[in-house]
Design an enzyme around this catalytic site. Structure first.
Site, PDB file in Angstrom:
ATOM      1  N   ASP A 149      -1.319  -5.188 -19.041  1.00 13.80           N
ATOM      2  CA  ASP A 149      -0.015  -4.479 -19.278  1.00 13.80           C
ATOM      3  C   ASP A 149       0.039  -3.787 -20.808  1.00 13.80           C
ATOM      4  OD1 ASP A 149       1.218  -4.465 -16.053  1.00 13.80           O
ATOM      5  OD2 ASP A 149       2.471  -6.917 -16.660  1.00 13.80           O
ATOM      6  N   LYS A 167      -5.420  -9.153  -9.648  1.00 10.24           N
ATOM      7  CA  LYS A 167      -5.962  -9.698 -10.624  1.00 10.24           C
ATOM      8  C   LYS A 167      -6.418  -8.839 -11.606  1.00 10.24           C
ATOM      9  CE  LYS A 167      -5.588 -12.900  -7.005  1.00 10.24           C
ATOM     10  NZ  LYS A 167      -5.771 -14.233  -7.788  1.00 10.24           N
ATOM     11  N   GLY A 179       0.882  -1.202  -0.132  1.00 10.26           N
ATOM     12  CA  GLY A 179      -0.281   0.114   0.000  1.00 10.26           C
ATOM     13  C   GLY A 179       0.756   1.572   0.475  1.00 10.26           C
ATOM     14  N   SER A 180       2.214   1.027  -0.466  1.00 12.09           N
ATOM     15  CA  SER A 180       3.168   2.611  -0.319  1.00 12.09           C
ATOM     16  C   SER A 180       2.155   3.446  -1.554  1.00 12.09           C
ATOM     17  CB  SER A 180       4.647   2.474  -1.027  1.00 12.09           C
ATOM     18  OG  SER A 180       4.853   1.804  -2.051  1.00 12.09           O
ATOM     19  N   ASN A 181       1.913   3.054  -2.533  1.00 14.38           N
ATOM     20  CA  ASN A 181       1.062   3.693  -3.141  1.00 14.38           C
ATOM     21  C   ASN A 181      -0.140   4.349  -2.736  1.00 14.38           C
ATOM     22  OD1 ASN A 181       2.879   3.889  -6.436  1.00 14.38           O
ATOM     23  ND2 ASN A 181       2.771   2.030  -5.441  1.00 14.38           N
ATOM     24  N   ILE A 188      -9.006  -7.513 -13.833  1.00 13.52           N
ATOM     25  CA  ILE A 188     -10.235  -7.031 -13.782  1.00 13.52           C
ATOM     26  C   ILE A 188     -11.139  -7.855 -15.145  1.00 13.52           C
ATOM     27  CG2 ILE A 188     -10.713  -3.765 -14.477  1.00 13.52           C
ATOM     28  CD1 ILE A 188      -9.103  -4.818 -12.290  1.00 13.52           C
ATOM     29  N   GLU A 247       7.632   6.244  -8.272  1.00 15.00           N
ATOM     30  CA  GLU A 247       5.780   5.969  -8.527  1.00 15.00           C
ATOM     31  C   GLU A 247       5.545   6.480  -7.549  1.00 15.00           C
ATOM     32  OE1 GLU A 247       4.713   1.783  -8.260  1.00 15.00           O
ATOM     33  OE2 GLU A 247       7.244   0.672  -8.851  1.00 15.00           O
ATOM     34  N   HIS A 257       3.131   0.713 -13.388  1.00 18.33           N
ATOM     35  CA  HIS A 257       3.414  -0.772 -13.063  1.00 18.33           C
ATOM     36  C   HIS A 257       4.821  -0.691 -13.113  1.00 18.33           C
ATOM     37  CE1 HIS A 257       4.172  -4.881 -14.839  1.00 18.33           C
ATOM     38  NE2 HIS A 257       5.534  -4.525 -15.186  1.00 18.33           N
TER      39      HIS A 257
END
Ligand code: GAR
Length: 202
Positions: A146, A87, A12-14, A89, A175, A105
């Protein structure tokens, strides 16, 4: 205010970078944090910020993947951010939210992308290739992993690194700036998609 749902699977750092951004505080409201893992660390961050958390999956009390699009519409979500969500979408959600789902990414797409390319797997592959630059990519999400249109990329010099862990550290720092930047541009309507190319207006 742009209504945002953030999808997470792990640390969860982003997510934290989004929630800590002073610019975004004035432009967006994170309405929901959604994960495939009930015990992920990112949920703790959502809790600290009093944001509703939802589990998506097949277990009881979870939102099913079949109902995900409907659920996001019921929250009137404008933008979906995949911040380390691992996962696939569902196809109907991609159609319903075309060019309104973005993913970060941890490499320079179209290299080092695809199904098994997430987290440390990416940095190991980059390290093993002896690539001298890596970076982060934010792209729209389409039907396969991606491959959606790239919005913004930033490079990092990795010519001096001695491990994949060092690449991770350098890329993650980028990021944390890049994802809030793209969300800000989206909120300001400064991302233009035309003929399969994306332009970010200054
Ligand atoms: C980030 O490095 C993100 O780029 C990556 O997972 C990490 C999540 O970190 N995403 C992928 O690999 C998607 N293919 P975080 O949970 O600390 O934000």
């Amino acid at each position: 205010m742009l209504k945002v749902a953030v999808f997470v699977s792990g640390r969860g750092s982003n997510l934290r970078a989004i929630l800590n951004s002073p610019k975004l505080r004035k432009l967006i409201k994170v309405q929901a944090v959604i994960s495939n893992k009930a015990t992920c660390r990112a949920f703790k961050i959502a809790e600290q910020y009093s944001i509703n958390q939802y589990v998506v999956g097949n277990e009881k009390k979870s939102i099913s993947y079949n109902n995900l699009s409907k659920f996001l519409k019921s929250l009137e979500i404008d933008l979906v951010v995949l911040a380390g969500f691992l996962k696939m979408i569902p196809a109907d959600m991609i159609v319903d939210f075309r060019n309104r789902i973005i993913n970060i990414h941890p490499a320079l797409l179209p290299s080092f992308g695809g199904k098994e390319m997430y987290g440390m797997n990416v940095h190991k592959a980059v390290y093993d290739s002896s690539a001298q630059v890596s970076g982060a990519t934010v792209h729209f999400v389409d039907e396969t992993y991606d491959t959606g249109n790239i919005i913004v990329q930033r490079c990092v010099d990795i010519s001096e690194v001695d491990s994949p862990e060092e690449i991770l550290e350098k890329v993650l720092a980028v990021e944390h700036e890049l994802l809030p930047y793209v969300i800000e541009k989206f909120a300001l309507d400064k991302i233009i998609v035309s003929n399969g190319r994306v332009k970010v207006l200054s």
